[in-house]
Design a protein around this motif. Sequence first.
Motif, PDB file in Angstrom:
ATOM      1  N   GLY A  11     -22.049   1.321  -0.614  1.00 44.80           N
ATOM      2  CA  GLY A  11     -21.653   0.951  -2.029  1.00 44.80           C
ATOM      3  C   GLY A  11     -20.809  -0.590  -1.806  1.00 44.80           C
ATOM      4  N   ASP A  12     -20.656  -1.056  -3.060  1.00 43.54           N
ATOM      5  CA  ASP A  12     -19.902  -2.353  -3.289  1.00 43.54           C
ATOM      6  C   ASP A  12     -18.330  -2.450  -3.137  1.00 43.54           C
ATOM      7  N   ARG A  13     -18.043  -1.274  -3.643  1.00 44.58           N
ATOM      8  CA  ARG A  13     -16.412  -1.227  -3.486  1.00 44.58           C
ATOM      9  C   ARG A  13     -15.778  -0.916  -2.239  1.00 44.58           C
ATOM     10  N   ALA A  14     -14.730  -1.708  -1.863  1.00 42.61           N
ATOM     11  CA  ALA A  14     -14.039  -1.470  -0.770  1.00 42.61           C
ATOM     12  C   ALA A  14     -12.463  -1.446  -1.080  1.00 42.61           C
ATOM     13  N   VAL A  15     -11.799  -0.673  -0.154  1.00 49.18           N
ATOM     14  CA  VAL A  15     -10.321  -0.372  -0.425  1.00 49.18           C
ATOM     15  C   VAL A  15      -9.667  -1.593  -0.266  1.00 49.18           C
ATOM     16  N   GLU A  16      -8.742  -1.641  -1.261  1.00 54.95           N
ATOM     17  CA  GLU A  16      -7.824  -2.768  -1.445  1.00 54.95           C
ATOM     18  C   GLU A  16      -6.418  -2.262  -1.863  1.00 54.95           C
ATOM     19  N   GLU A  17      -5.398  -3.187  -1.688  1.00 59.35           N
ATOM     20  CA  GLU A  17      -4.085  -2.788  -1.803  1.00 59.35           C
ATOM     21  C   GLU A  17      -4.100  -2.440  -3.449  1.00 59.35           C
ATOM     22  N   GLY A  18      -3.227  -1.286  -3.605  1.00 59.37           N
ATOM     23  CA  GLY A  18      -3.160  -0.576  -5.263  1.00 59.37           C
ATOM     24  C   GLY A  18      -4.247   0.417  -5.461  1.00 59.37           C
ATOM     25  N   ASP A  19      -5.209   0.338  -4.651  1.00 55.61           N
ATOM     26  CA  ASP A  19      -6.368   1.364  -5.042  1.00 55.61           C
ATOM     27  C   ASP A  19      -5.769   2.877  -4.382  1.00 55.61           C
ATOM     28  N   VAL A  20      -6.243   3.789  -5.211  1.00 53.13           N
ATOM     29  CA  VAL A  20      -5.894   5.266  -4.840  1.00 53.13           C
ATOM     30  C   VAL A  20      -6.994   5.910  -3.994  1.00 53.13           C
ATOM     31  N   VAL A  21      -6.672   6.192  -2.666  1.00 55.26           N
ATOM     32  CA  VAL A  21      -7.865   6.453  -1.816  1.00 55.26           C
ATOM     33  C   VAL A  21      -7.780   7.891  -1.504  1.00 55.26           C
ATOM     34  N   THR A  22      -8.822   8.548  -1.487  1.00 56.13           N
ATOM     35  CA  THR A  22      -9.009   9.990  -0.816  1.00 56.13           C
ATOM     36  C   THR A  22      -9.545  10.093   0.449  1.00 56.13           C
ATOM     37  N   VAL A  23      -9.061  10.396   1.392  1.00 55.52           N
ATOM     38  CA  VAL A  23      -9.584  10.505   2.909  1.00 55.52           C
ATOM     39  C   VAL A  23      -9.482  11.748   3.499  1.00 55.52           C
ATOM     40  N   HIS A  24     -10.315  11.914   4.483  1.00 52.23           N
ATOM     41  CA  HIS A  24      -9.929  12.856   5.615  1.00 52.23           C
ATOM     42  C   HIS A  24      -9.275  12.163   6.661  1.00 52.23           C
ATOM     43  N   ALA A  25      -8.206  12.867   7.782  1.00 51.14           N
ATOM     44  CA  ALA A  25      -7.729  12.237   8.482  1.00 51.14           C
ATOM     45  C   ALA A  25      -7.296  13.183   9.516  1.00 51.14           C
ATOM     46  N   LYS A  26      -7.508  12.670  10.839  1.00 51.72           N
ATOM     47  CA  LYS A  26      -7.090  13.322  12.019  1.00 51.72           C
ATOM     48  C   LYS A  26      -6.093  12.358  12.715  1.00 51.72           C
ATOM     49  N   ALA A 102       6.288   7.370  19.898  1.00 55.25           N
ATOM     50  CA  ALA A 102       5.110   8.001  19.722  1.00 55.25           C
ATOM     51  C   ALA A 102       3.840   6.813  19.361  1.00 55.25           C
ATOM     52  N   GLU A 103       2.698   6.833  20.064  1.00 55.42           N
ATOM     53  CA  GLU A 103       1.715   5.940  19.958  1.00 55.42           C
ATOM     54  C   GLU A 103       0.550   7.038  19.557  1.00 55.42           C
ATOM     55  N   VAL A 104       0.015   6.891  18.399  1.00 57.17           N
ATOM     56  CA  VAL A 104      -1.108   7.612  17.724  1.00 57.17           C
ATOM     57  C   VAL A 104      -2.618   7.158  17.622  1.00 57.17           C
ATOM     58  N   LEU A 105      -3.336   7.948  17.398  1.00 58.87           N
ATOM     59  CA  LEU A 105      -4.746   7.617  17.120  1.00 58.87           C
ATOM     60  C   LEU A 105      -5.279   8.424  16.077  1.00 58.87           C
ATOM     61  N   PHE A 106      -5.569   7.520  14.966  1.00 60.77           N
ATOM     62  CA  PHE A 106      -5.868   8.285  13.596  1.00 60.77           C
ATOM     63  C   PHE A 106      -7.386   7.970  13.437  1.00 60.77           C
ATOM     64  N   THR A 107      -8.188   9.013  13.142  1.00 60.53           N
ATOM     65  CA  THR A 107      -9.509   8.819  12.787  1.00 60.53           C
ATOM     66  C   THR A 107      -9.519   9.044  11.203  1.00 60.53           C
ATOM     67  N   ILE A 108     -10.075   8.262  10.338  1.00 60.18           N
ATOM     68  CA  ILE A 108      -9.712   8.128   8.859  1.00 60.18           C
ATOM     69  C   ILE A 108     -11.198   7.891   8.297  1.00 60.18           C
ATOM     70  N   GLU A 109     -11.792   8.885   7.256  1.00 63.53           N
ATOM     71  CA  GLU A 109     -12.887   8.833   6.643  1.00 63.53           C
ATOM     72  C   GLU A 109     -12.598   8.938   5.275  1.00 63.53           C
ATOM     73  N   VAL A 110     -13.021   7.570   4.372  1.00 62.75           N
ATOM     74  CA  VAL A 110     -13.083   7.475   3.135  1.00 62.75           C
ATOM     75  C   VAL A 110     -13.777   8.223   2.394  1.00 62.75           C
ATOM     76  N   LEU A 111     -13.306   9.172   1.404  1.00 66.59           N
ATOM     77  CA  LEU A 111     -14.156  10.068   0.518  1.00 66.59           C
ATOM     78  C   LEU A 111     -14.188   9.430  -0.782  1.00 66.59           C
ATOM     79  N   ASN A 112     -13.273   8.708  -1.387  1.00 66.04           N
ATOM     80  CA  ASN A 112     -13.065   8.368  -2.875  1.00 66.04           C
ATOM     81  C   ASN A 112     -12.221   7.084  -2.902  1.00 66.04           C
ATOM     82  N   ILE A 113     -12.556   6.246  -3.574  1.00 62.64           N
ATOM     83  CA  ILE A 113     -11.787   5.108  -4.012  1.00 62.64           C
ATOM     84  C   ILE A 113     -11.651   4.803  -5.362  1.00 62.64           C
ATOM     85  N   ARG A 114     -10.326   4.834  -5.874  1.00 64.43           N
ATOM     86  CA  ARG A 114     -10.221   4.826  -7.292  1.00 64.43           C
ATOM     87  C   ARG A 114      -9.136   3.705  -7.650  1.00 64.43           C
TER      88      ARG A 114
END
Length: 128
Positions: A11-26, A102-114
């Motif tokens: 898609g054309d839309r990319a996450v930017e500051e102020g967006d409301v994003v839905t993700v899967h996260a681990k 604590a050092e962490v490793l996150f895996t993020i998958e973007v599901l929706n950007i609004r």
Amino acid sequence: TTMRVIRNGTGDRAVEEGDVVTVHAKGIHKHVGRSPGHIFYSTKDPKQGGPFTYKVGSNKLPIGWDIGCRGMKVGEKREFDIPWQEAYGKKGHYNWGLPPHAEVLFTIEVLNIRTEEEAYQAMHAGEL
């Protein structure tokens, strides 16, 4: 924070500051004694309540995650290797069993950007 793309988004839309994003996260605590780490958070775990929605730039997430998600597209999956200074800092995160530094490793998958307005409308329509 270092990151790597696991899967490109579309898609054309990319996450930017102020967006409301839905993700899967681990989230994985990278070093637990001698073990390679343990999962401390996963939106795919039924106990965690499913996908997570947040406002980008709200200062409510580790900065490594918040900055790292910018530019992602729907369907994109990235892995973030986050040092303690950009994760949960000197305090850690007691509820998730993360000690100070604590050092962490996150895996993020973007599901929706609004946009914020789109998210507001979705929330009032019962879609969010």
